[in-house]
Write a protein that holds these residues in place. Sequence first.
Motif, short mmCIF file in Angstrom:
data_model
loop_
_atom_site.label_atom_id
_atom_site.label_comp_id
_atom_site.label_asym_id
_atom_site.label_seq_id
_atom_site.Cartn_x
_atom_site.Cartn_y
_atom_site.Cartn_z
N SER A 21 -11.34 6.31 -29.83
CA SER A 21 -11.11 4.97 -29.30
C SER A 21 -12.44 4.26 -29.10
N CYS A 22 -12.41 2.95 -29.24
CA CYS A 22 -13.58 2.12 -28.94
C CYS A 22 -13.10 0.90 -28.19
N THR A 23 -13.52 0.78 -26.95
CA THR A 23 -13.13 -0.36 -26.14
C THR A 23 -14.30 -1.34 -26.06
N ALA A 24 -13.99 -2.61 -26.32
CA ALA A 24 -15.02 -3.64 -26.45
C ALA A 24 -14.94 -4.64 -25.30
N SER A 25 -16.07 -5.27 -25.02
CA SER A 25 -16.12 -6.34 -24.04
C SER A 25 -17.29 -7.25 -24.37
N GLY A 26 -17.24 -8.46 -23.81
CA GLY A 26 -18.36 -9.39 -23.97
C GLY A 26 -18.25 -10.34 -25.14
N PHE A 27 -17.13 -10.32 -25.85
CA PHE A 27 -16.93 -11.25 -26.96
C PHE A 27 -15.42 -11.39 -27.20
N ASP A 28 -15.07 -12.35 -28.04
CA ASP A 28 -13.65 -12.60 -28.33
C ASP A 28 -13.17 -11.56 -29.33
N PHE A 29 -12.68 -10.46 -28.82
CA PHE A 29 -12.36 -9.29 -29.63
C PHE A 29 -11.40 -9.60 -30.78
N SER A 30 -10.35 -10.34 -30.49
CA SER A 30 -9.30 -10.53 -31.50
C SER A 30 -9.78 -11.31 -32.71
N LYS A 31 -10.90 -12.00 -32.59
CA LYS A 31 -11.40 -12.83 -33.68
C LYS A 31 -12.45 -12.12 -34.54
N HIS A 32 -12.68 -10.84 -34.28
CA HIS A 32 -13.76 -10.14 -34.98
C HIS A 32 -13.27 -8.89 -35.71
N ALA A 33 -13.82 -8.71 -36.89
CA ALA A 33 -13.64 -7.44 -37.57
C ALA A 33 -14.39 -6.34 -36.81
N MET A 34 -13.85 -5.14 -36.89
CA MET A 34 -14.44 -3.99 -36.22
C MET A 34 -14.52 -2.84 -37.23
N SER A 35 -15.51 -1.99 -37.04
CA SER A 35 -15.70 -0.89 -37.98
C SER A 35 -16.02 0.41 -37.25
N TRP A 36 -15.70 1.50 -37.93
CA TRP A 36 -16.16 2.83 -37.56
C TRP A 36 -17.18 3.29 -38.60
N TYR A 37 -18.30 3.80 -38.13
CA TYR A 37 -19.31 4.44 -38.96
C TYR A 37 -19.47 5.88 -38.46
N ARG A 38 -20.09 6.69 -39.29
CA ARG A 38 -20.45 8.03 -38.83
C ARG A 38 -21.81 8.42 -39.38
N GLN A 39 -22.45 9.33 -38.65
CA GLN A 39 -23.77 9.78 -39.04
C GLN A 39 -23.86 11.27 -38.80
N ARG A 45 -26.25 6.25 -42.08
CA ARG A 45 -25.00 6.04 -41.36
C ARG A 45 -23.97 5.55 -42.38
N GLU A 46 -22.83 6.19 -42.44
CA GLU A 46 -21.80 5.92 -43.45
C GLU A 46 -20.67 5.09 -42.86
N LEU A 47 -20.26 4.05 -43.59
CA LEU A 47 -19.09 3.28 -43.18
C LEU A 47 -17.84 4.12 -43.42
N VAL A 48 -17.03 4.28 -42.37
CA VAL A 48 -15.79 5.04 -42.47
C VAL A 48 -14.61 4.12 -42.75
N ALA A 49 -14.48 3.06 -41.95
CA ALA A 49 -13.35 2.14 -42.11
C ALA A 49 -13.63 0.85 -41.36
N VAL A 93 -21.58 12.15 -35.69
CA VAL A 93 -21.42 11.23 -34.56
C VAL A 93 -20.76 9.97 -35.10
N TYR A 94 -19.68 9.57 -34.46
CA TYR A 94 -18.91 8.41 -34.90
C TYR A 94 -19.24 7.22 -34.00
N TYR A 95 -19.54 6.09 -34.66
CA TYR A 95 -19.97 4.88 -33.96
C TYR A 95 -19.00 3.73 -34.24
N CYS A 96 -18.81 2.94 -33.22
CA CYS A 96 -18.07 1.69 -33.32
C CYS A 96 -19.06 0.57 -33.58
#
Length: 116
Positions: A21-39, A45-49, A93-96
């Motif tokens: 899970s990745c919980t976000a704050s500080g911006f208009d979440f619904s209007k932004h693309a989000m990604s998972w990377y891993r290293q 660092r590799e883009l996962v999705a 390590v998986y990053y948001c």
Amino acid sequence: QVQLVESGGGFVHPGGSLRLSCTASGFDFSKHAMSWYRQAPGPERELVATILRFGIPRNYADSVKGRFTIFRDDAKNTIYLQMNSLKPEDTAVYYCNTATVSGNHWGQGTQVTVSS
């Protein structure tokens, strides 16, 4: 300011499942693309999705297609990564990540270890 907080990592045997899970704050979440990377150990660092607005998934890495699913809950400002049929090579390590007008933002990461 933008904050991204990952959770859900851990140790699992090959063939097992985890949900990140990745919980976000500080911006208009619904209007932004989000990604998972891993290293994994190493510099890259590799883009996962990536998931776009309205829950449209894009850009699964070939190595995870058919096993991982990215989805989002805009009401909770959270994205998820459902990981099934895990393999030792998924250990990393998986990053948001998201990009806003203020820049490119990363969470602190969550460790996933797949081992017998």
